[in-house]
Structure formats: C-alpha cells, structure tokens
Motif scaffolding. Structure first.
Motif, PDB file in Angstrom:
ATOM      1  N   VAL A 189      -3.018   2.184  47.399  1.00 63.42           N
ATOM      2  CA  VAL A 189      -1.736   1.818  48.001  1.00 63.42           C
ATOM      3  C   VAL A 189      -0.566   2.057  47.038  1.00 63.42           C
ATOM      4  N   CYS A 190      -0.847   2.486  45.812  1.00 65.35           N
ATOM      5  CA  CYS A 190       0.239   2.698  44.834  1.00 65.35           C
ATOM      6  C   CYS A 190       0.134   4.067  44.167  1.00 65.35           C
ATOM      7  N   ARG A 191      -0.598   4.129  43.056  1.00 64.48           N
ATOM      8  CA  ARG A 191      -0.588   5.315  42.201  1.00 64.48           C
ATOM      9  C   ARG A 191      -1.069   6.578  42.903  1.00 64.48           C
ATOM     10  N   SER A 192      -2.216   6.504  43.552  1.00 63.94           N
ATOM     11  CA  SER A 192      -2.761   7.706  44.181  1.00 63.94           C
ATOM     12  C   SER A 192      -1.900   8.169  45.354  1.00 63.94           C
ATOM     13  N   VAL A 193      -1.244   7.231  46.029  1.00 66.92           N
ATOM     14  CA  VAL A 193      -0.360   7.601  47.142  1.00 66.92           C
ATOM     15  C   VAL A 193       0.878   8.326  46.614  1.00 66.92           C
ATOM     16  N   ILE A 194       1.443   7.824  45.527  1.00 68.42           N
ATOM     17  CA  ILE A 194       2.585   8.498  44.912  1.00 68.42           C
ATOM     18  C   ILE A 194       2.226   9.945  44.594  1.00 68.42           C
ATOM     19  N   ALA A 195       1.064  10.145  43.980  1.00 67.06           N
ATOM     20  CA  ALA A 195       0.642  11.496  43.606  1.00 67.06           C
ATOM     21  C   ALA A 195       0.396  12.366  44.829  1.00 67.06           C
ATOM     22  N   GLU A 196      -0.244  11.801  45.838  1.00 63.52           N
ATOM     23  CA  GLU A 196      -0.517  12.564  47.065  1.00 63.52           C
ATOM     24  C   GLU A 196       0.765  13.041  47.720  1.00 63.52           C
ATOM     25  N   ARG A 197       1.703  12.124  47.932  1.00 66.27           N
ATOM     26  CA  ARG A 197       2.918  12.481  48.655  1.00 66.27           C
ATOM     27  C   ARG A 197       3.818  13.406  47.839  1.00 66.27           C
ATOM     28  N   LEU A 198       3.825  13.254  46.525  1.00 62.50           N
ATOM     29  CA  LEU A 198       4.594  14.169  45.688  1.00 62.50           C
ATOM     30  C   LEU A 198       3.991  15.574  45.753  1.00 62.50           C
ATOM     31  N   THR A 199       2.660  15.672  45.752  1.00 63.27           N
ATOM     32  CA  THR A 199       2.000  16.975  45.845  1.00 63.27           C
ATOM     33  C   THR A 199       2.362  17.676  47.146  1.00 63.27           C
ATOM     34  N   ARG A 200       2.360  16.949  48.233  1.00 63.45           N
ATOM     35  CA  ARG A 200       2.691  17.549  49.521  1.00 63.45           C
ATOM     36  C   ARG A 200       4.125  18.063  49.540  1.00 63.45           C
ATOM     37  N   SER A 212      -5.783  11.140  49.255  1.00 61.79           N
ATOM     38  CA  SER A 212      -6.060  10.132  48.235  1.00 61.79           C
ATOM     39  C   SER A 212      -7.024   9.088  48.774  1.00 61.79           C
ATOM     40  N   ALA A 213      -7.599   8.323  47.846  1.00 64.05           N
ATOM     41  CA  ALA A 213      -8.549   7.276  48.208  1.00 64.05           C
ATOM     42  C   ALA A 213      -8.617   6.286  47.052  1.00 64.05           C
ATOM     43  N   GLY A 214      -9.285   5.157  47.298  1.00 66.84           N
ATOM     44  CA  GLY A 214      -9.400   4.124  46.271  1.00 66.84           C
ATOM     45  C   GLY A 214     -10.832   3.648  46.098  1.00 66.84           C
ATOM     46  N   THR A 215     -11.193   3.353  44.864  1.00 65.68           N
ATOM     47  CA  THR A 215     -12.547   2.866  44.605  1.00 65.68           C
ATOM     48  C   THR A 215     -12.762   1.473  45.172  1.00 65.68           C
ATOM     49  N   ARG A 216     -11.682   0.693  45.229  1.00 69.71           N
ATOM     50  CA  ARG A 216     -11.732  -0.636  45.851  1.00 69.71           C
ATOM     51  C   ARG A 216     -10.578  -0.727  46.856  1.00 69.71           C
ATOM     52  N   ALA A 217     -10.532   0.230  47.743  1.00 68.75           N
ATOM     53  CA  ALA A 217      -9.375   0.417  48.612  1.00 68.75           C
ATOM     54  C   ALA A 217      -9.106  -0.784  49.504  1.00 68.75           C
ATOM     55  N   LEU A 218      -7.823  -1.019  49.716  1.00 70.28           N
ATOM     56  CA  LEU A 218      -7.372  -1.991  50.704  1.00 70.28           C
ATOM     57  C   LEU A 218      -7.328  -1.258  52.043  1.00 70.28           C
ATOM     58  N   VAL A 219      -8.505  -1.035  52.601  1.00 70.13           N
ATOM     59  CA  VAL A 219      -8.668  -0.117  53.727  1.00 70.13           C
ATOM     60  C   VAL A 219      -7.736  -0.483  54.882  1.00 70.13           C
ATOM     61  N   GLY A 220      -6.987   0.520  55.341  1.00 74.32           N
ATOM     62  CA  GLY A 220      -6.077   0.335  56.458  1.00 74.32           C
ATOM     63  C   GLY A 220      -4.687  -0.129  56.093  1.00 74.32           C
ATOM     64  N   PHE A 221      -4.472  -0.519  54.833  1.00 77.53           N
ATOM     65  CA  PHE A 221      -3.158  -1.004  54.422  1.00 77.53           C
ATOM     66  C   PHE A 221      -2.183   0.169  54.282  1.00 77.53           C
ATOM     67  N   PRO A 222      -0.888  -0.070  54.517  1.00 72.22           N
ATOM     68  CA  PRO A 222       0.127   0.955  54.249  1.00 72.22           C
ATOM     69  C   PRO A 222       0.442   1.004  52.758  1.00 72.22           C
ATOM     70  N   VAL A 223       1.333   1.887  52.405  1.00 69.49           N
ATOM     71  CA  VAL A 223       1.785   1.976  51.017  1.00 69.49           C
ATOM     72  C   VAL A 223       2.430   0.655  50.606  1.00 69.49           C
ATOM     73  N   GLU A 224       2.156   0.219  49.387  1.00 66.28           N
ATOM     74  CA  GLU A 224       2.815  -0.969  48.855  1.00 66.28           C
ATOM     75  C   GLU A 224       4.330  -0.708  48.873  1.00 66.28           C
ATOM     76  N   PRO A 225       5.130  -1.655  49.343  1.00 59.28           N
ATOM     77  CA  PRO A 225       6.566  -1.394  49.524  1.00 59.28           C
ATOM     78  C   PRO A 225       7.278  -0.864  48.281  1.00 59.28           C
ATOM     79  N   LEU A 226       6.961  -1.384  47.110  1.00 58.52           N
ATOM     80  CA  LEU A 226       7.626  -0.883  45.917  1.00 58.52           C
ATOM     81  C   LEU A 226       7.146   0.522  45.553  1.00 58.52           C
ATOM     82  N   ALA A 227       5.901   0.835  45.873  1.00 58.91           N
ATOM     83  CA  ALA A 227       5.411   2.205  45.673  1.00 58.91           C
ATOM     84  C   ALA A 227       6.116   3.149  46.642  1.00 58.91           C
ATOM     85  N   ALA A 228       6.348   2.677  47.861  1.00 58.96           N
ATOM     86  CA  ALA A 228       7.069   3.494  48.835  1.00 58.96           C
ATOM     87  C   ALA A 228       8.469   3.823  48.328  1.00 58.96           C
ATOM     88  N   ARG A 229       9.126   2.845  47.710  1.00 59.74           N
ATOM     89  CA  ARG A 229      10.448   3.105  47.143  1.00 59.74           C
ATOM     90  C   ARG A 229      10.378   4.132  46.022  1.00 59.74           C
TER      91      ARG A 229
END
Length: 206
Positions: free
Chosen positions: A11-22, A37-54
């Motif tokens: 919901v944070c680091r890997s999402v930032i990298a994914e969306r920047l790559t695109r 992107s994916a997570g080893t302990r993913a918060l499955v189904g959650f959106p991007v963390e709001p501060l990560a989205a910013r």
C-alpha cells in the motif's frame, strides 16, 4: 520488460514504484515497459495509503484504481525483473520462483550496479552483482505511521533510484507486455504532469 515491485503491505513503497514506472513508460514511449506490485504481508484489497497517494501524485503519477494483493509465485514467474524494497523481501521473493534469483534485486542494489558498471540488461546486472563491494544495507524503509514528509522522502528515494534504472534497462530488454487486472497506464502519451516531466528531465542518464 515487465517489472514486479514488492514490499510488505503493498500500500506504500511498491505502489509508488509501480505507478511511477507506468508514468515513465508513457512519457518515454516505452510500451513494452509494464509494472505491477504485491506485498509479502499484503493488506489485500486495501487502496493506496493516503500519504503514499500524495507522494505518488507529487511525483506526477496517478494513485487511482489500486487494490493491494499478496505476493504469489505466478507474479514472480511472469516478471522479467523483480525489485524489492528490502534485502529480506528480496530473498523471500527470490525463493518463490524457479530461477528467480537471477532477476531479483533490491531497488537500491539494481540501481547501484547499473550506475557503477553501466549495465543495461537484467543479465548484466546479475553478472555484476557479486563483483562489487557492498557498502551498507540497501533497504528502503517503510514509512507507515510516519509523517507526510517521511512519505515524500521515501517517494523521492524510490524515484531517484528507479527512473535512471528504467531508462537504462527498458530500451534493451525484450518487450513483453503483461495484462494487469488493476488497470493500464496512468497518464496519456505526451501528457505527463509538470512535476513528473521536470523530474524526468533531471533524471536523464548517460
């Protein structure tokens, strides 16, 4: 070149990298460059963390239409390059797919190798990875629970390492577009927002 980014919660680091790559793929007209992107302990189904989205938006990319998912072997198997946010996550991911170790790095590790050696293919990165002295650990810390400033710093750290790496590798790797059920590229050709365009202009390499 299809890149899989991996962190813990997805919901944070890997999402930032994914969306920047695109966004980079669109800005530089690299249709064969795709990311998820994916997570080893993913918060499955959650959106991007709001501060990560910013942070994503501050880099000129788009955080919409995202849902976290758990790292699975099939995601690793279809990736040309796996970039993890920490060494521990890298090692975990490398053990989940047959032959995955040769294409799995931390983001900072891959950037360091490319910068020092001039490697411009994934195979070159792997060949050089044991020839260089490692100075310190190559981890990007999880900003969850920290301030907005901390999220921005993590976003900048990811961008500083990722953009030059993508621009070095993508033109030389076989294009192998991969479908991602969470949506396609996040900006249209020629329409990169000003923050991204300015950042990319400053990041052109060699």
């Amino acid at each position: 070149m299809h890149v899989l980014f991996v962190c813990n919660g997805n919901v944070c680091r890997s999402v930032i990298a994914e969306r920047l790559t695109r966004a980079v793929a669109v800005e530089y007209d690299l249709p064969g460059l795709t990311a998820e992107s994916a997570g080893t302990r993913a918060l499955v189904g959650f959106p991007v963390e709001p501060l990560a989205a910013r942070a994503i938006e501050g880099l000129g990319a788009n955080a919409d239409n995202f849902r976290a998912r758990k790292l699975k072997p099939e995601l690793i198997d279809r990736a040309d390059l796996v970039l993890a946010m920490t060494e521990q996550i890298r090692d975990q991911a490398a053990g989940m797919g047959f032959g995955a170790g040769s294409r799995t790095f931390t983001l900072l590790e891959a950037h360091r190798i490319a910068k020092v050696t001039g490697a411009d293919t994934i195979a070159d990165l792997h060949r050089a990875r044991h020839d260089l002295a490692l100075v310190g650990r190559e981890n990007i810390a999880d900003p969850v629970g920290l301030s907005e400033s901390a999220f921005c710093q993590v976003g900048d750290q990811i961008a500083d390492a990722l953009v030059p790496l993508l621009l070095a590798l993508a033109p030389h790797e076989q294009a192998r577009p991969v479908e991602d059920e969470r949506g396609g590229l996040v900006v249209q050709p020629g329409s990169a927002p000003a923050p991204l365009a300015a950042f990319l202009a400053a990041q052109r390499i060699r």
